[in-house]
Design a protein around this motif. Structure first.
Motif, PDB file in Angstrom:
ATOM      1  N   LYS A 135       0.839  -1.212   0.000  1.00 37.39           N
ATOM      2  CA  LYS A 135       0.000   0.000   0.000  1.00 37.39           C
ATOM      3  C   LYS A 135       0.868   1.255   0.000  1.00 37.39           C
ATOM      4  N   TRP A 155      -9.607   1.979   6.940  1.00 32.26           N
ATOM      5  CA  TRP A 155     -10.659   1.293   6.190  1.00 32.26           C
ATOM      6  C   TRP A 155     -11.762   2.266   5.807  1.00 32.26           C
ATOM      7  N   ARG A 188     -17.727   0.506   1.717  1.00 34.34           N
ATOM      8  CA  ARG A 188     -18.266   0.501   0.361  1.00 34.34           C
ATOM      9  C   ARG A 188     -19.759   0.245   0.435  1.00 34.34           C
ATOM     10  N   VAL A 236     -13.175  -1.752   3.156  1.00 31.90           N
ATOM     11  CA  VAL A 236     -12.229  -1.770   2.047  1.00 31.90           C
ATOM     12  C   VAL A 236     -10.939  -1.037   2.421  1.00 31.90           C
ATOM     13  N   SER A 237      -9.805  -1.674   2.109  1.00 28.13           N
ATOM     14  CA  SER A 237      -8.494  -1.015   2.100  1.00 28.13           C
ATOM     15  C   SER A 237      -7.997  -1.092   0.665  1.00 28.13           C
ATOM     16  N   ARG A 238      -7.586   0.041   0.114  1.00 27.09           N
ATOM     17  CA  ARG A 238      -7.280   0.109  -1.318  1.00 27.09           C
ATOM     18  C   ARG A 238      -5.826   0.475  -1.568  1.00 27.09           C
ATOM     19  N   VAL A 260      -3.798   2.224  -4.316  1.00 25.88           N
ATOM     20  CA  VAL A 260      -3.968   3.069  -5.501  1.00 25.88           C
ATOM     21  C   VAL A 260      -2.696   2.974  -6.331  1.00 25.88           C
ATOM     22  N   PRO A 285      -7.111   0.070  -9.364  1.00 22.84           N
ATOM     23  CA  PRO A 285      -6.655  -0.165  -7.996  1.00 22.84           C
ATOM     24  C   PRO A 285      -6.888  -1.609  -7.563  1.00 22.84           C
ATOM     25  N   ASP A 328      -8.192  -3.828  -4.363  1.00 20.30           N
ATOM     26  CA  ASP A 328      -8.964  -3.679  -3.137  1.00 20.30           C
ATOM     27  C   ASP A 328      -8.873  -4.926  -2.270  1.00 20.30           C
ATOM     28  N   VAL A 349     -11.162  -6.422   0.540  1.00 18.52           N
ATOM     29  CA  VAL A 349     -12.542  -6.238   0.991  1.00 18.52           C
ATOM     30  C   VAL A 349     -12.870  -7.277   2.059  1.00 18.52           C
TER      31      VAL A 349
END
Length: 574
Positions: free
Chosen positions: A227, A360, A363, A414-416, A418, A425, A427, A429
Motif C-alpha cells: 500500500k 478502512w 463501500r 475496504v483497504s485500497r 492506488v 486499484p 482492493d 474487501v
C-alpha cells in the motif's frame, strides 16, 4: 570484527528477542505500535569464542569478580559444548555472523528485488506491526535443540574442573538463583529460525495454526507495505521481489528474574512464554514455560540460510486476508428490529492499532429494496482481556420492504492500493459472514392479497371507474391494533400506462384475520389505446411510504404487495 577473549556483555538490548512475532494470545498489549527495523548489522566471531563470552558474562553476573575460569578451561557447560548434537561439531571452530536482536528482525523484514541477469538489491523493509517482545519460531524438536542455564546450574558439577570460585562466590551465585531480582538465566536454541513473513506465506495451516501467531496480522503487514510502495506493483515486477526464508544458527536469550524453582516448574505468574516456539511436525506447540522475568540480552549466531522466497503479490495477499478474517459480533447488538434504524458493532481480530483507525472505508452496497443501508459511525482499536481487535460501529437502516425474517448485516470494509499511471486499484474487501443477522419483526406481519380478482369493466363513455384493493394482515403471535399510512396514494399501472391516484384506506379490525381495504378511482386515460372488447392487466401499489401496523408493543412498517386486477373495455352497443 574478530575477538575470542572475554569482552563482557556482547549486546545489551532491553525487551528484545530473536525476532518479533505477534502474540496477542500472550501479549495483547504488544500490538500497540509499529516497530521500524534498523539495518541488519552483524559482527564476525568464532562460535566457540562467542559462546565462551556469553557464559563468562553470566558467571560474572552471578558471582561478580569472584567468578574466574582456570587457564585452558572453558566456562561453557558440557551439555552445551561437548554433549549437544544440535550444533554441528565443525561449526564450533568456524567464523559465524553474530546478529543482535533488532538486526535479525531487520534481516527477516528486508525485501530484495532481482534484476534480469543481475544481483538482488535491497528495496525496502516490511515493518513488523507488533512490539519488541515475542519468542522466535524454531523448526527442530525443542527437547533436543534447547538448553537452559542459570547461576546454580552453571556452578554445579564444574567447580573441580573448569571454574575457579571461592566459597563466598558460590553462596552469591546460589543466592542469585533464588532471588527474583538477582537471578539470571540463559536460554539457548540451536536450529532453524523461520522468518515470520515466509512462514505466513508458506506454512500449512496444520502447522501454523498451532502457533500463538496470527497469520492474518503478518499478511496485513505485507499488504500495508504494498500500500505504501504501489510503484512496485506491476506486471514487470512480478516474481522479482524476495524475502528471507530461514536461517540456521544458535540463539542465546538472557532473562533476569527467573528463579531456579520457576525454571524447573515452569511457573512464573506472568503467562509469558519463553523462549522458543516449535514449528514443524504434527506435535502441539511445546517447549514453552511461563516465567516472571525482565529481558536483558538476546543475540544469535548464524552459520547458514535457505534460499530466499518470492514475496507474494498483493492480489494473493488480499485473497488470503479476505479468506482468513475473523469477525466477532458486539455484545450490545440488537437481535431484532421492527424496521427502525439501529447501531451494530463488528470486531475484526488480529488488526493492530496501526492498521485500524483511518485505514478502512465502507463501500455502500448497490441500491436495493432488499438490502439495508449502512453508515460507518466509528472505528477504534480495542484491547480486551485476551485480544486486540479493530471495532467498527455501523448505523444500519433496514430495507424498506419486509424481508423473509432476517436482515443480513454484511457491510464491506475496504483497504485500497492506488496504483500509479491510472491502473485499476487493488482492493482488500472484508465482509462479515452471512450468519451476522438481525431478526426482522416485520416478517411476522404478512399483508396478503384478499378478495376476488374478477375483471372490472370500463363502460362505454365513462371517464373513470371505481376500484379497490383488498388485503388481509396475517400476524404471528402479535395482535394488530390499527393500520394507517401517511400518504394515501396509489400507483395504478395498466399495460403501458401509469397514474397516481388518491386512495382511501379502511382498516377492518373486526375481521379475522384483520383486513385492509383501499378504495380508489381509475381514470379513463389508463385505457386509452385499448381496443374495445379487450382486457388489460393492471396493478395497484402504494405510491409512497410503507403501511404502518400498530401492535401492542410498537408500530411496524411494511409494504403492501402489488394488487393485481384486470379491466375490460366495453364494446359500444350495435
Amino acid at each position: 570484527m574478530r575477538n575470542d577473549s572475554f569482552l563482557g556483555e556482547i549486546i545489551i538490548m532491553r525487551k528484545s528477542l530473536l525476532y518479533t512475532v505477534a502474540l496477542c494470545t500472550f501479549f495483547p498489549a504488544l500490538a500497540q505500535a509499529q516497530t521500524a527495523p534498523v539495518a541488519p548489522t552483524f559482527e564476525t566471531w568464532k562460535l566457540s569464542g562467542w559462546m565462551e563470552n556469553q557464559f563468562r558474562s553470566l558467571g560474572t553476573t552471578c558471582a561478580g569478580g569472584r567468578f574466574k575460569v582456570k587457564n585452558g578451561r572453558s566456562a561453557i557447560p558440557g551439555d552445551v559444548f561437548t554433549q549437544w548434537g544440535a550444533v554441528p561439531p565443525a561449526v564450533w571452530g568456524s567464523q559465524v555472523k553474530i546478529y543482535p536482536t533488532f538486526s535479525l528482525n531487520a534481516l527477516f523484514s528486508k525485501v530484495y528485488q532481482s534484476a534480469p541477469n543481475g544481483p538482488m538489491t535491497e528495496t525496502g523493509s516490511i515493518p513488523f506491526p507488533w512490539g519488541s517482545d515475542g519468542p522466535p519460531l524454531m523448526s527442530r524438536d525443542l527437547a533436543q535443540a534447547s538448553r537452559a542455564h542459570n547461576c546454580a546450574t552453571l556452578m554445579s558439577g564444574r567447580l573441580d574442573s573448569s571454574l575457579k570460585i571461592d566459597f563466598i562466590g558460590i553462596n552469591a551465585a546460589l543466592e542469585a538463583s533464588r532471588s527474583d531480582e538477582r537471578s539470571e538465566t540463559a536460554f539457548l536454541y540451536a536450529g532453524k529460525m523461520n522468518s515470520p513473513l515466509a512462514a505466513a506465506m508458506g506454512l500449512g495451516d496444520a502447522i501454523f495454526d498451532k502457533l500463538p501467531l496470527s497469520r492474518f496480522t503478518v499478511l496485513l503487514s505485507i499488504w500495508d507495505w504494498y500500500k505504501n510502495r504501489p510503484e512496485l506493483v506491476s506486471a514487470s515486477n512480478a516474481n522479482t521481489l524476495w524475502v528471507e526464508d530461514a536461517v540456521s544458527g544458535l540463539a542465546v536469550y538472557r532473562a533476569s528474574g527467573l528463579t531456579q524453582n520457576s525454571m524447573l516448574s515452569g511457573n512464573g505468574g506472568f503467562g509469558l512464554s519463553l523462549p522458543f516456539l516449535k514449528v514443524g511436525g504434527d506435535a502441539e506447540v511445546n517447549g514453552t514455560i511461563g516465567v516472571k522475568s525482565r529481558f536483558q540480552n538476546f543475540s544469535v549466531a548464524v552459520w547458514d540460510s535457505t534460499p530466499r522466497i518470492n514475496l507474494k503479490p498483493p492480489s494473493w495477499i488480499a485473497g488470503e486476508l479476505e479468506k482468513r478474517a475473523e469477525f466477532d459480533k458486539g455484545s450490545g447488538n440488537p437481535v431484532r428490529t421492527d424496521g427502525e434504524a439501529f447501531n451494530y458493532t463488528i470486531d475484526i481480530r488480529h488488526i493492530p492499532p496501526a492498521f485500524c483507525q483511518a485505514y478502512w472505508t465502507h463501500r455502500a452496497p448497490a441500491v436495493s429494496n432488499n438490502q439495508p443501508a449502512y453508515n460507518l459511525v466509528s472505528t477504534e482499536s480495542v484491547t480486551t482481556e485476551d485480544r486486540t481487535v479493530c471495532r467498527f460501529v455501523f448505523r444500519v437502516t433496514p430495507p424498506a420492504e419486509s424481508t423473509n425474517g432476517e436482515i443480513a448485516i454484511t457491510p464491506a470494509l475496504v483497504s485500497r492500493i492506488v496504483l500509479p499511471g491510472g491502473a485499476a486499484p487493488i482492493d482488500l474487501v472484508l465482509t462479515p459472514p452471512p450468519t451476522f443477522t438481525v431478526a426482522d419483526g416485520r416478517s411476522e406481519f404478512r399483508p396478503l392479497v384478499n378478495g376476488s380478482l374478477t375483471p372490472l369493466t370500463l363502460p362505454v363513455g365513462a371517464q373513470s371507474i371505481p376500484g379497490q384493493a383488498n388485503y388481509m394482515i396475517v400476524a404471528r403471535d402479535r395482535a394488530v391494533v390499527g393500520v394507517y399510512t401517511t400518504v394515501e396514494a396509489m400507483t395504478i399501472t395498466c399495460g403501458s400506462k401509469t397514474a397516481v391516484v388518491n386512495g382511501s384506506f379502511t382498516f377492518k379490525a373486526d375481521s379475522s384475520p384483520e383486513a385492509v381495504q383501499i378504495a380508489y378511482t381509475l381514470p379513463v386515460t389508463l385505457f386509452q389505446g385499448v381496443a374495445a372488447g379487450a382486457t388489460v392487466g393492471c396493478t395497484a401499489a402504494m405510491a409512497q411510504g410503507p403501511l404502518r401496523i400498530i401492535t401492542g408493543q410498537s408500530t411496524i412498517s411494511v409494504r403492501l404487495p402489488a394488487y393485481p386486477f384486470e379491466v375490460t373495455v366495453a364494446k359500444p352497443a350495435v
